[in-house]
Design a protein around this motif. Structure first.
Motif, short mmCIF file in Angstrom:
data_model
loop_
_atom_site.label_atom_id
_atom_site.label_comp_id
_atom_site.label_asym_id
_atom_site.label_seq_id
_atom_site.Cartn_x
_atom_site.Cartn_y
_atom_site.Cartn_z
N GLU A 86 -20.64 13.76 -16.64
CA GLU A 86 -21.99 13.46 -15.94
C GLU A 86 -22.09 12.09 -16.17
OE1 GLU A 86 -23.83 14.96 -13.89
OE2 GLU A 86 -22.95 16.89 -14.00
N THR A 87 -21.76 11.14 -15.51
CA THR A 87 -21.93 9.85 -15.82
C THR A 87 -22.62 9.02 -14.43
OG1 THR A 87 -19.68 9.34 -15.18
CG2 THR A 87 -20.07 9.31 -17.47
N LYS A 88 -22.99 7.94 -14.72
CA LYS A 88 -23.95 7.31 -13.67
C LYS A 88 -22.77 6.71 -12.41
CE LYS A 88 -28.38 5.06 -14.19
NZ LYS A 88 -28.77 4.45 -15.42
N GLU A 89 -21.67 6.16 -12.97
CA GLU A 89 -20.53 5.60 -12.19
C GLU A 89 -19.63 7.01 -11.94
OE1 GLU A 89 -19.40 1.83 -13.59
OE2 GLU A 89 -20.67 0.89 -12.08
N HIS A 90 -19.31 7.30 -10.65
CA HIS A 90 -18.40 8.16 -10.32
C HIS A 90 -17.37 7.82 -9.74
CE1 HIS A 90 -21.95 10.75 -10.82
NE2 HIS A 90 -22.67 10.14 -9.68
N LEU A 91 -16.13 8.45 -9.99
CA LEU A 91 -14.94 8.19 -9.17
C LEU A 91 -15.08 8.51 -7.69
CD1 LEU A 91 -11.77 7.37 -9.32
CD2 LEU A 91 -11.37 9.64 -9.58
N GLY A 92 -15.08 7.44 -6.74
CA GLY A 92 -15.30 7.52 -5.49
C GLY A 92 -14.00 7.21 -4.28
N GLY A 93 -13.04 7.00 -5.10
CA GLY A 93 -11.81 6.81 -4.42
C GLY A 93 -10.82 6.12 -5.12
N LEU A 117 0.93 -1.11 0.01
CA LEU A 117 0.00 0.13 0.12
C LEU A 117 0.74 1.32 -0.05
CD1 LEU A 117 -3.07 0.93 -0.02
CD2 LEU A 117 -2.83 1.07 2.71
N ARG A 118 0.77 2.13 -1.10
CA ARG A 118 1.45 3.35 -1.05
C ARG A 118 0.35 4.69 -0.78
NH1 ARG A 118 4.45 0.16 -0.13
NH2 ARG A 118 6.12 -0.55 -1.69
N GLY A 119 -0.90 4.36 -0.87
CA GLY A 119 -1.75 5.63 -0.63
C GLY A 119 -3.31 5.11 -1.08
N GLY A 120 -4.17 6.53 -0.87
CA GLY A 120 -5.37 6.08 -1.15
C GLY A 120 -6.24 6.80 -0.22
N GLU A 121 -7.32 7.16 -0.78
CA GLU A 121 -8.36 7.98 -0.30
C GLU A 121 -9.72 7.88 -0.89
OE1 GLU A 121 -7.70 10.16 2.23
OE2 GLU A 121 -5.70 10.36 2.03
N GLY A 122 -10.82 8.27 -0.17
CA GLY A 122 -12.03 8.15 -0.46
C GLY A 122 -12.51 9.68 -0.65
N LEU A 123 -13.45 9.68 -1.71
CA LEU A 123 -13.83 10.92 -2.26
C LEU A 123 -15.15 11.26 -1.56
CD1 LEU A 123 -12.58 11.26 -5.99
CD2 LEU A 123 -11.33 11.63 -3.76
N LYS A 124 -15.30 12.45 -1.35
CA LYS A 124 -16.97 12.71 -1.16
C LYS A 124 -17.58 12.89 -2.26
CE LYS A 124 -15.89 15.63 3.05
NZ LYS A 124 -16.05 17.14 3.67
N GLY A 125 -18.84 12.85 -2.25
CA GLY A 125 -19.92 12.82 -3.42
C GLY A 125 -19.67 14.02 -4.61
N VAL A 126 -19.92 13.49 -5.83
CA VAL A 126 -19.84 14.54 -6.87
C VAL A 126 -20.68 15.65 -6.85
CG1 VAL A 126 -19.16 12.90 -8.63
CG2 VAL A 126 -21.71 13.15 -8.16
N GLU A 127 -21.65 15.84 -5.69
CA GLU A 127 -22.33 16.87 -5.67
C GLU A 127 -21.52 17.84 -5.10
OE1 GLU A 127 -22.78 14.06 -4.21
OE2 GLU A 127 -22.90 14.40 -2.18
#
Lengths: 119, 409
Positions: free
Chosen positions: A73-80, A42-52
């Motif tokens: 604008e897609t159904k699937e978002h980058l979440g982390g 593991l070198r790194g990683g984060e979760g992202l807040k929602g696209v809103e």
């Protein structure tokens, strides 16, 4: 080689907070974090807040244009994401398959650019 | 003829007589050392060019493969020297030179073609590129030949191959034979690629002198040699042999498809059938059933005896459904049911597939056939029309038209 595991998912298909499915998903993430740490990859990683909460910008004719919303604008978002360092693509895919969101979203696996190839 | 010219001729002949087996082996060994598909291909090409002049002057060496491997290796080092910094060169070459010294003087070049085929058919590569890479590196086909088979421009196919090789390098797709947990799935990917090559040959026949069905059989046999005693690989080879053995009987003099039951069995290749039957038996005796073995057993039921063994075929399709629960397997099972006298059951099973297979020619052909047997002539006419519209070859369209015209309206 370093790989980024980009986690895309459709929030509508993600287990709702407080449900047993949500609990199972979080436990899956904790288990994976533990395993990646124990394996030393593991070198790194984060979760992202929602696209809103996303803001996008670009520069047009020298002027910054700022827009509400994600890049596309897609159904699937980058979440982390995770960044891991492993021997090859097969090893990276093995970890990607352990990401709980793979069960309802998509994990994109991308090698990171090496800026010092002579190193 | 001058001595130099006859020497060059002898050298060219010696190179041509190297089986394509050898080219694939050399390439697989070079990739194992260089870890770079493109560099290995270029270096091997350089070595072949050197061989024409060297062998022409000094005669063909006693160990030509080893000569080619050693020279290709030096050519790769030359290319690296030209393109990379000295620092990188030192770290690249030290381990490589050590390996080279070990193999000097013997003709025992390592065979890494199993690793090569698993890399070419890695699921991270698009399937069409998997097919092209396999034909190029293992089959030794030229980019032009592959482009013709795909009805692509040579430049387009060249770009496709380059992109695939670039991805192997950039994403570091391993050059390795997968381990047991991944093995069945990865083997399936390899077999799917070889089977698509086989089907390309089956429907098109030889394209510009290359019969892709025979290329696929050659690849299948190669897999069987590289990984002996694998029941699915044996079953897979048997399926291709039992299908290919019937090629001479498959169409009439007008190029119209002849259904299996009406084929002239004298025209079948009985040596190939015997080989296929022996392979199915060997595979099944290993008691590790898999989809290709079952499909080969079904093909065997069509080849043994005077007529097809339909009750056994129904049983085999039922087993195949457990491995491959697809609409196409259900379709084949429904047809087999009708053949054993279960016409109504077959027809009702078929009706359930109408949505899933609405664009699949064999579905409409099967439905037309069963409607005709049930005396539902106008429905049969409609189904034949749909099947003819969807037919991929004029051979199949011809047969369907014959059947429609034979309907008693």
């Amino acid at each position: 080689m370093k790989y980024m595991l980009l986690i895309y998912n459709d929030p509508a298909r993600e287990p709702a907070f407080g449900t047993p499915e949500f609990q199972a998903m979080m436990e899956g993430y904790f288990a994976l974090n533990g395993r990646m740490t124990a394996d030393g990859v593991l070198r790194g990683g984060e979760g992202l807040k929602g696209v809103e909460t996303a803001t996008s910008l670009r520069i047009k004719a020298g002027k910054v244009e700022t827009m509400d919303g994600p890049f596309a604008e897609t159904k699937e978002h980058l979440g982390g994401y995770y960044v891991i360092e492993v021997a090859d693509l097969d090893a990276a895919l093995t970890y990607a398959a352990l990401i709980p969101s793979a069960a309802f979203g998509t994990i994109e696996v991308r090698p990171l650019m090496d800026y010092n190839p002579a190193g | 003829m001058t001595t130099a010219a006859s020497g060059a001729l002898a050298a060219t002949r010696a190179l041509e007589s190297l089986a394509r087996e050898d080219r694939g082996r050399l390439l697989s060994a070079l990739i194992a050392r260089l870890r770079d598909f493109s560099l290995a291909e270029e270096a091997l090409q350089d070595a072949m060019i050197s061989a024409v002049s060297h062998w022409g002057r000094a005669g063909v060496p006693s160990a030509p493969l080893n000569w080619l491997l050693t020279v290709a290796y030096r050519k790769a080092i030359d290319r690296l020297r030209q393109s990379r910094s000295q620092a990188r060169l030192a770290s690249d070459l030290v381990p490589l030179l050590g390996e080279e010294a070990d193999e000097e003087g013997s003709e025992m070049i390592p065979d890494h073609r199993l690793r090569l085929i698993f890399t070419c058919c890695h699921p991270a590569i698009e399937q069409k590129s998997q097919i092209a890479l396999t034909l190029r590196t293992l089959g030794g086909l030229s980019t032009v030949e592959i482009a013709r088979a795909f009805l692509d421009q040579e430049a387009t196919m060249g770009q496709r191959l380059s992109r695939a090789k670039a991805k192997i390098a950039a994403a570091r797709i391993p050059y390795a034979v997968p381990e047991p947990p991944e093995w069945p799935e990865r083997l399936n990917a390899v077999l799917a690629v070889v089977y698509l090559i086989f089907n390309a040959g089956y429907s098109a026949g030889p394209v510009a002198g290359r019969d892709f069905a025979e290329e696929a059989i050659w690849l299948g046999r190669l897999l069987d040699r590289l990984r002996p005693s694998d029941a699915e690989i044996e079953g897979f080879c048997a399926l291709m042999l039992l299908t290919h053995a019937r090629r001479a009987a498959r169409t009439d003099q007008n190029g119209v498809t002849i259904p299996l039951a009406r084929q002239d069995r004298q025209l079948w290749d009985h040596t190939m059938i015997a080989e296929g039957l022996a392979l199915v038996e060997r595979a099944l005796s290993r008691r590790q059933p898999g989809p290709y073995q079952i499909k080969a057993a079904i093909a065997a039921c069509h080849c043994e005896g005077e007529t097809s063994d339909w009750p056994q075929i129904v049983a085999l399709y039922t087993t195949l459904l457990q491995h491959e629960p697809t609409a196409i397997v259900r379709l084949n099972r429904a047809v087999a049911l009708a053949e054993v006298g279960e016409l109504e059951l077959g027809a009702s099973e078929l009706a359930l597939l109408a949505d899933a297979l609405s664009d699949y020619q064999p579905f409409h052909a099967a439905q037309a056939e069963l409607f005709a047997r049930q005396g539902r002539t106008s429905e049969a006419m409609g189904a034949y029309a749909r099947a003819i519209a969807l037919a991929q070859t004029s051979a199949d369209a011809g047969l369907l038209a014959q059947r429609r015209d034979a309907l008693d309206v």
